[in-house]
Motif scaffolding. Structure first.
Motif, PDB file in Angstrom:
ATOM      1  N   ARG A 152       8.164  -3.487  12.854  1.00  0.00           N
ATOM      2  CA  ARG A 152       6.977  -2.676  12.553  1.00  0.00           C
ATOM      3  C   ARG A 152       6.156  -2.449  13.819  1.00  0.00           C
ATOM      4  O   ARG A 152       6.401  -3.067  14.845  1.00  0.00           O
ATOM      5  CB  ARG A 152       6.182  -3.342  11.427  1.00  0.00           C
ATOM      6  CG  ARG A 152       6.885  -3.157  10.085  1.00  0.00           C
ATOM      7  CD  ARG A 152       6.281  -3.999   8.985  1.00  0.00           C
ATOM      8  NE  ARG A 152       6.657  -5.404   9.113  1.00  0.00           N
ATOM      9  CZ  ARG A 152       6.381  -6.343   8.204  1.00  0.00           C
ATOM     10  NH1 ARG A 152       5.729  -6.021   7.108  1.00  0.00           N
ATOM     11  NH2 ARG A 152       6.764  -7.583   8.384  1.00  0.00           N
ATOM     12  N   TYR A 159      11.730   2.455  -0.539  1.00  0.00           N
ATOM     13  CA  TYR A 159      10.975   1.187  -0.591  1.00  0.00           C
ATOM     14  C   TYR A 159       9.775   1.308  -1.536  1.00  0.00           C
ATOM     15  O   TYR A 159       9.603   0.513  -2.458  1.00  0.00           O
ATOM     16  CB  TYR A 159      10.528   0.859   0.833  1.00  0.00           C
ATOM     17  CG  TYR A 159       9.498  -0.225   1.027  1.00  0.00           C
ATOM     18  CD1 TYR A 159       9.828  -1.570   0.942  1.00  0.00           C
ATOM     19  CD2 TYR A 159       8.186   0.107   1.366  1.00  0.00           C
ATOM     20  CE1 TYR A 159       8.871  -2.560   1.169  1.00  0.00           C
ATOM     21  CE2 TYR A 159       7.229  -0.870   1.596  1.00  0.00           C
ATOM     22  CZ  TYR A 159       7.575  -2.206   1.497  1.00  0.00           C
ATOM     23  OH  TYR A 159       6.620  -3.182   1.730  1.00  0.00           O
ATOM     24  N   ASN A 208      -1.246  -2.997   5.881  1.00  0.00           N
ATOM     25  CA  ASN A 208      -0.965  -3.292   7.288  1.00  0.00           C
ATOM     26  C   ASN A 208      -1.635  -4.559   7.806  1.00  0.00           C
ATOM     27  O   ASN A 208      -2.540  -4.512   8.646  1.00  0.00           O
ATOM     28  CB  ASN A 208      -1.297  -2.067   8.163  1.00  0.00           C
ATOM     29  CG  ASN A 208      -0.345  -0.910   7.864  1.00  0.00           C
ATOM     30  OD1 ASN A 208      -0.468  -0.228   6.857  1.00  0.00           O
ATOM     31  ND2 ASN A 208       0.657  -0.722   8.700  1.00  0.00           N
ATOM     32  N   ARG A 235      -3.871   4.503  10.041  1.00  0.00           N
ATOM     33  CA  ARG A 235      -3.687   3.246   9.324  1.00  0.00           C
ATOM     34  C   ARG A 235      -4.971   2.429   9.446  1.00  0.00           C
ATOM     35  O   ARG A 235      -5.712   2.573  10.426  1.00  0.00           O
ATOM     36  CB  ARG A 235      -2.548   2.405   9.954  1.00  0.00           C
ATOM     37  CG  ARG A 235      -1.161   3.001   9.882  1.00  0.00           C
ATOM     38  CD  ARG A 235      -0.631   2.971   8.458  1.00  0.00           C
ATOM     39  NE  ARG A 235       0.773   3.383   8.398  1.00  0.00           N
ATOM     40  CZ  ARG A 235       1.175   4.645   8.221  1.00  0.00           C
ATOM     41  NH1 ARG A 235       0.308   5.625   8.122  1.00  0.00           N
ATOM     42  NH2 ARG A 235       2.470   4.911   8.147  1.00  0.00           N
ATOM     43  N   TYR A 295      13.621   7.098  14.037  1.00  0.00           N
ATOM     44  CA  TYR A 295      14.022   6.437  12.776  1.00  0.00           C
ATOM     45  C   TYR A 295      15.286   7.037  12.155  1.00  0.00           C
ATOM     46  O   TYR A 295      15.854   6.447  11.232  1.00  0.00           O
ATOM     47  CB  TYR A 295      12.909   6.563  11.725  1.00  0.00           C
ATOM     48  CG  TYR A 295      11.682   5.716  11.964  1.00  0.00           C
ATOM     49  CD1 TYR A 295      11.717   4.329  11.834  1.00  0.00           C
ATOM     50  CD2 TYR A 295      10.450   6.313  12.285  1.00  0.00           C
ATOM     51  CE1 TYR A 295      10.576   3.555  12.026  1.00  0.00           C
ATOM     52  CE2 TYR A 295       9.306   5.538  12.468  1.00  0.00           C
ATOM     53  CZ  TYR A 295       9.393   4.160  12.342  1.00  0.00           C
ATOM     54  OH  TYR A 295       8.258   3.391  12.516  1.00  0.00           O
ATOM     55  N   LYS A 303       6.015   4.241  22.338  1.00  0.00           N
ATOM     56  CA  LYS A 303       6.552   5.474  21.747  1.00  0.00           C
ATOM     57  C   LYS A 303       5.713   5.926  20.562  1.00  0.00           C
ATOM     58  O   LYS A 303       5.593   5.185  19.575  1.00  0.00           O
ATOM     59  CB  LYS A 303       7.996   5.245  21.292  1.00  0.00           C
ATOM     60  CG  LYS A 303       8.923   5.011  22.453  1.00  0.00           C
ATOM     61  CD  LYS A 303      10.334   4.782  21.967  1.00  0.00           C
ATOM     62  CE  LYS A 303      11.237   4.614  23.175  1.00  0.00           C
ATOM     63  NZ  LYS A 303      12.517   4.011  22.815  1.00  0.00           N
ATOM     64  N   LEU A 304       5.173   7.140  20.647  1.00  0.00           N
ATOM     65  CA  LEU A 304       4.361   7.670  19.546  1.00  0.00           C
ATOM     66  C   LEU A 304       5.233   8.576  18.689  1.00  0.00           C
ATOM     67  O   LEU A 304       5.685   9.634  19.138  1.00  0.00           O
ATOM     68  CB  LEU A 304       3.174   8.451  20.097  1.00  0.00           C
ATOM     69  CG  LEU A 304       2.198   7.639  20.954  1.00  0.00           C
ATOM     70  CD1 LEU A 304       1.093   8.533  21.505  1.00  0.00           C
ATOM     71  CD2 LEU A 304       1.590   6.504  20.123  1.00  0.00           C
ATOM     72  N   CYS A 358       0.833  -1.210   0.000  1.00  0.00           N
ATOM     73  CA  CYS A 358       0.000   0.000   0.000  1.00  0.00           C
ATOM     74  C   CYS A 358       0.861   1.251   0.000  1.00  0.00           C
ATOM     75  O   CYS A 358       0.383   2.342  -0.301  1.00  0.00           O
ATOM     76  CB  CYS A 358      -0.889   0.010   1.247  1.00  0.00           C
ATOM     77  SG  CYS A 358       0.062  -0.115   2.760  1.00  0.00           S
ATOM     78  N   TYR A 360      13.372  10.133   7.393  1.00  0.00           N
ATOM     79  CA  TYR A 360      12.078   9.467   7.586  1.00  0.00           C
ATOM     80  C   TYR A 360      10.966  10.411   7.138  1.00  0.00           C
ATOM     81  O   TYR A 360      11.084  11.630   7.204  1.00  0.00           O
ATOM     82  CB  TYR A 360      11.883   9.102   9.066  1.00  0.00           C
ATOM     83  CG  TYR A 360      10.574   8.375   9.330  1.00  0.00           C
ATOM     84  CD1 TYR A 360      10.414   7.049   8.945  1.00  0.00           C
ATOM     85  CD2 TYR A 360       9.493   9.020   9.940  1.00  0.00           C
ATOM     86  CE1 TYR A 360       9.220   6.384   9.162  1.00  0.00           C
ATOM     87  CE2 TYR A 360       8.292   8.366  10.162  1.00  0.00           C
ATOM     88  CZ  TYR A 360       8.167   7.044   9.771  1.00  0.00           C
ATOM     89  OH  TYR A 360       6.979   6.386   9.981  1.00  0.00           O
TER      90      TYR A 360
HETATM   91  O1  LIG Z   1       7.088   2.271  17.987  1.00  0.00           O
HETATM   92  C1  LIG Z   1       6.511   2.782  17.005  1.00  0.00           C
HETATM   93  C2  LIG Z   1       6.547   2.230  15.689  1.00  0.00           C
HETATM   94  C3  LIG Z   1       5.850   2.842  14.672  1.00  0.00           C
HETATM   95  N1  LIG Z   1       5.146   3.975  14.893  1.00  0.00           N
HETATM   96  C4  LIG Z   1       4.341   4.590  13.798  1.00  0.00           C
HETATM   97  O2  LIG Z   1       3.320   3.662  13.454  1.00  0.00           O
HETATM   98  C5  LIG Z   1       2.963   3.785  12.071  1.00  0.00           C
HETATM   99  C6  LIG Z   1       2.973   2.420  11.417  1.00  0.00           C
HETATM  100  O3  LIG Z   1       4.279   1.913  11.388  1.00  0.00           O
HETATM  101  P1  LIG Z   1       4.689   0.499  10.772  1.00  0.00           P
HETATM  102  O4  LIG Z   1       6.019   0.169  11.326  1.00  0.00           O
HETATM  103  O5  LIG Z   1       3.634  -0.501  10.929  1.00  0.00           O
HETATM  104  O6  LIG Z   1       4.905   0.808   9.219  1.00  0.00           O
HETATM  105  P2  LIG Z   1       4.063   1.593   8.119  1.00  0.00           P
HETATM  106  O7  LIG Z   1       2.605   1.361   8.266  1.00  0.00           O
HETATM  107  O8  LIG Z   1       4.494   3.018   8.125  1.00  0.00           O
HETATM  108  O9  LIG Z   1       4.646   0.920   6.817  1.00  0.00           O
HETATM  109  C7  LIG Z   1       4.418  -0.436   6.514  1.00  0.00           C
HETATM  110  O10 LIG Z   1       3.430  -0.420   5.554  1.00  0.00           O
HETATM  111  C8  LIG Z   1       3.188  -1.509   4.729  1.00  0.00           C
HETATM  112  C9  LIG Z   1       4.396  -2.338   4.366  1.00  0.00           C
HETATM  113  O11 LIG Z   1       4.840  -2.108   3.077  1.00  0.00           O
HETATM  114  C10 LIG Z   1       5.488  -2.360   5.327  1.00  0.00           C
HETATM  115  O12 LIG Z   1       5.256  -3.416   6.181  1.00  0.00           O
HETATM  116  C11 LIG Z   1       5.718  -1.052   6.022  1.00  0.00           C
HETATM  117  O13 LIG Z   1       6.332  -0.215   5.089  1.00  0.00           O
HETATM  118  C12 LIG Z   1       3.919   4.830  11.498  1.00  0.00           C
HETATM  119  O14 LIG Z   1       3.274   6.078  11.479  1.00  0.00           O
HETATM  120  C13 LIG Z   1       5.064   4.864  12.500  1.00  0.00           C
HETATM  121  O15 LIG Z   1       5.722   6.107  12.524  1.00  0.00           O
HETATM  122  C14 LIG Z   1       5.103   4.542  16.172  1.00  0.00           C
HETATM  123  O16 LIG Z   1       4.474   5.595  16.384  1.00  0.00           O
HETATM  124  N2  LIG Z   1       5.807   3.924  17.188  1.00  0.00           N
END
Ligand SMILES: O=c1ccn([C@@H]2O[C@H](COP(=O)(O)OP(=O)(O)O[C@H]3OC[C@@H](O)[C@H](O)[C@H]3O)[C@@H](O)[C@H]2O)c(=O)[nH]1
Ligand SMILES: NC(=O)c1ccc[n+]([C@@H]2O[C@H](COP(=O)([O-])OP(=O)(O)OC[C@H]3O[C@@H](n4cnc5c(N)ncnc54)[C@H](O)[C@@H]3O)[C@@H](O)[C@H]2O)c1
Length: 385
Positions: free
Chosen positions: A231, A181, A210, A256, A327, A247-248, A136, A331
């Protein structure tokens, strides 16, 4: 009784070369294919920990229908032979954790584009069907995210619903290496599409939104590197298991839609067994009803974890952290991801079923059962230095 497809035709047993079979999605797909179908899987990966339970002992009912081939598709001449002796190839292999996109952009681009090239070529040259896993993330940001914050148009689905055949792909600048990616995945999609158009390759492209559930990624310091960043499901699970605040990133405002892995696997099985309906299509696979902000996800996971573990939540359940701190440089983020379901509905009659609460309950029950004891022991052990 013989298995029939959506058009009532008998489904003949097939041999599937599944590349990346040892990962999160691959392990669930192998499980489904072994327990519910007569198909044979040639499981290709560099790891097999997540499918070990399917490979041994010899007495399992599907004995002989799954074979593991430990190989790295970057540099192994056995790959073409495995594709040649299969009816269908499914390519799942990829670096797909956001923490890698901006810190290891070369590995990310090689993995998602260059390493997939021979797979596409062998399928095309040998007239073999290909189901390729894209993402996605190819949609990038929504059109709506460029509107003023208070614009009423932001409420109009035309500005945020992601449709396979009409939505644009909107990435950040090249310095924002997060998009390495998505860009590599988009180019391999275009190449596959062109192989279909010019050389008749029979393909299906999957764009997962997701997918989450048991066996996703790893818990840092337990079954993956202590400094690794998986993830979000595994990051938050790790925090909950260790009784640390979640952690936000940048306030947790990104949105999502999460889908239970078992619902999503049903969609993949329909694609496998209904080639006439799936070939030549790109499919969103997600659950538009399960939308949350990352902050809401953190709150719900905290509540669900408390229920399944029987432990009260800690006093400060979440903390804010900047994306640069979490990150590193480069990022960037997708603001909102709601899949349009029209095409998959029309072609395969598929719909997701499981609510976010229910999928978190079964997933966190698994996380607690699998990791709580190991974490306790790791915390109790005096550190090596
Ligand atoms: O500890 C954390 C980890 C992540 N996040 C946030 O949570 C959201 C989701 O993070 P994920 O790690 O699940 O990854 P994303 O949804 O951004 O991307 C994913 O999307 C689909 C696939 O292609 C991949 O598995 C990955 O790229 C992001 O906004 C990220 O910044 C936090 O706020 N805290
Ligand atoms: N899980 C999701 O929600 C999601 C979302 C969007 C896209 N996808 C895509 O779906 C696919 C599978 O994702 P996943 O969540 O199962 O990830 P995963 O990391 O759990 O699985 C990928 C597997 O591929 C293997 N692999 C990678 N490079 C390889 C190589 N060179 N040779 C052999 N094996 C190799 C890895 O060892 C791993 O087992 C990926 O292409 C990913 O981009 C997943």
């Amino acid at each position: 009784m013989a298995r029939v497809d959506l058009d009532g035709n008998v489904i003949n047993p097939m041999t599937i070369c599944m590349i990346g079979a040892g990962g999160f999605i691959g392990s669930h797909l192998c499980e489904k294919l072994m327990s519910e179908t007569p198909h044979t899987v040639l499981a290709v990966d560099v790891y097999n920990d997540k499918i070990k339970h399917l490979l041994e002992p010899d007495s399992l009912p599907w004995n002989g229908r799954i074979q593991f081939h430990r190989l790295n598709i970057k540099n192994d001449s056995r790959l073409e032979g495995l594709i040649k002796c299969s009816d269908l190839t499914i390519n799942l292999a990829a670096i797909c954790t956001p923490a890698d996109y901006n810190t290891r952009p070369l590995d990310t681009i090689y993995s998602n584009f260059i390493d997939a090239l021979p797979v596409v070529k062998y399928c095309s040259e040998n007239n073999k069907r290909l189901i390729h896993f894209s993402t996605c993330e190819v949609y990038g940001k929504t059109i709506g995210s460029f509107l003023p914050k208070d614009s009423p148009l932001r409420q109009d689905p035309a500005y945020y619903i992601l449709k396979e055949d009409t939505s644009p792909c909107i990435f950040g600048s090249v310095e924002k290496q997060r998009w390495s990616y998505a860009c590599a995945k988009q180019l391999i999609e275009r190449l596959i599409y062109a192989e279909g158009a010019e050389n008749g390759l029979e393909f299906t492209i999957v764009r997962p939104f997701n997918w989450i559930g048991p066996r996703m990624d790893f818990i840092p310091g337990i079954d993956g590197p202590s400094e690794g960043v998986p993830r979000v499901l595994a990051c938050f699970s790790n925090n909950l298991l260790r009784r640390e605040p979640l952690k936000l990133v940048d306030g947790g405002e990104s949105q999502r839609t999460f889908i239970y892995i078992k619902d999503a696997i049903e969609a993949v099985l329909l694609m496998i067994e209904n080639p006439a309906r799936a070939s030549g299509h790109i499919f969103n696979v997600g659950n538009p009803n399960n939308e949350v902000t990352v902050r809401q996800l953190a709150e719900m996971m905290t509540q669900v974890y408390s229920k399944v573990s029987g432990e009260d939540s800690i006093e400060t359940p979440t903390i804010d952290v900047s994306s640069k701190e979490f990150y590193g440089e480069g990022y960037d983020d997708s603001d909102k991801r709601i899949p349009d379901m029209t095409i998959i509905n029309k072609q395969l009659g598929w719909n997701p079923k499981t609510s976010l609460w229910d999928l978190l309950e079964s997933t966190l029950t698994y996380q607690h059962r699998t990791y709580a004891e190991a974490i306790k022991q790791a915390i109790a052990k005096p550190s090596a230095n």
